[in-house]
Every structure is written in structure tokens, then in C-alpha cells.
Design a protein around this motif. Structure first.
Motif, PDB file in Angstrom:
ATOM      1  N   THR A   2       9.267 103.819 -34.824  1.00 48.37           N
ATOM      2  CA  THR A   2       8.601 104.619 -33.794  1.00 48.37           C
ATOM      3  C   THR A   2       8.333 103.782 -32.547  1.00 48.37           C
ATOM      4  N   ARG A  37      -0.598 109.773 -36.192  1.00 48.04           N
ATOM      5  CA  ARG A  37      -1.499 110.177 -37.278  1.00 48.04           C
ATOM      6  C   ARG A  37      -0.679 110.342 -38.543  1.00 48.04           C
ATOM      7  N   THR A  41       0.692 104.532 -39.015  1.00 47.54           N
ATOM      8  CA  THR A  41       2.037 104.982 -39.372  1.00 47.54           C
ATOM      9  C   THR A  41       3.019 104.889 -38.223  1.00 47.54           C
ATOM     10  N   GLY A  42       2.575 104.447 -37.069  1.00 49.03           N
ATOM     11  CA  GLY A  42       3.499 104.299 -35.954  1.00 49.03           C
ATOM     12  C   GLY A  42       2.846 104.600 -34.624  1.00 49.03           C
TER      13      GLY A  42
END
Length: 107
Positions: A2, A37, A41-42
Motif C-alpha cells: 500500500t 483501517r 494494515t497499510g
């Protein structure tokens, strides 16, 4: 991954702003990085037009804005996004090496 995508998209925003900075009535965009979110996570990127009222604009640029300063700011942002991309790539490579795999970037 990401981080790579967000930095590539941010570079695209800067390229668009640089290419159009002398266009009449052009409203530059700004890139904003946000945590994805659930947390950890990124990263995501949101793109919005900069808040410049019509009364503050003359031609294609905000009144009182030096075109050289706008270009310098755009160049600085591009270098920052490139560094972010490089860092994200190194993080992926380190994670793969930790798992015992190698990235073959020549393939």
C-alpha cells in the motif's frame, strides 16, 4: 504494497500539478496520506483540490504566489514521494528476506 501504491499515486498528483501549473483557472490537487483501517494494515491516499477561493486567485495561480516557488515546492514533494516509494520497496525486500525468499527485481 500500500505504501508503494500511495507514493506512486502521490507522484502522479505532483506530475499533474506541475504539468498544469501555468494553466488558467487550474486548481492544484494535494495528496494526503492516511493510515488504513484497521490500524497497522497499510496506508491510503486521499486526493483533494487545494482550498483556494476564487477571490484569492489571479489567472491560473493564487494571487501573490511566485511560480518559481510553486515549482520548487512541487519538485520537493516529488522527491519526498520518490523517497517514500524507495523506503516502501526496501521494507518489502526486508520482509521477503526475513521469510527466506528473495525478490528478483530483474525478472
Amino acid at each position: 504494497m500500500t505504501g508503494l501504491q500511495a507514493n506512486v499515486n502521490a507522484l502522479g498528483v505532483q506530475a499533474h500539478n506541475t504539468a498544469n501549473m501555468n494553466t488558467d483557472h487550474f486548481v492544484p490537487q494535494s495528496a494526503s496520506f492516511n493510515e488504513a483501517r484497521p490500524a497497522g494494515t497499510g496506508v491510503t491516499l486521499s486526493i483533494a483540490a487545494r482550498d483556494l477561493s476564487a477571490a484569492d486567485r489571479v489567472g491560473g495561480a493564487p494571487s501573490g504566489t511566485d511560480p518559481a516557488a510553486s515549482f520548487a515546492s512541487s519538485l520537493t514533494n516529488s522527491l519526498m514521494y520518490k523517497a517514500g516509494f524507495d523506503l516502501s520497496a526496501k521494507l518489502i525486500q526486508a520482509a521477503d528476506e526475513r521469510l527466506g525468499t528473495l525478490i528478483d527485481i530483474r525478472a
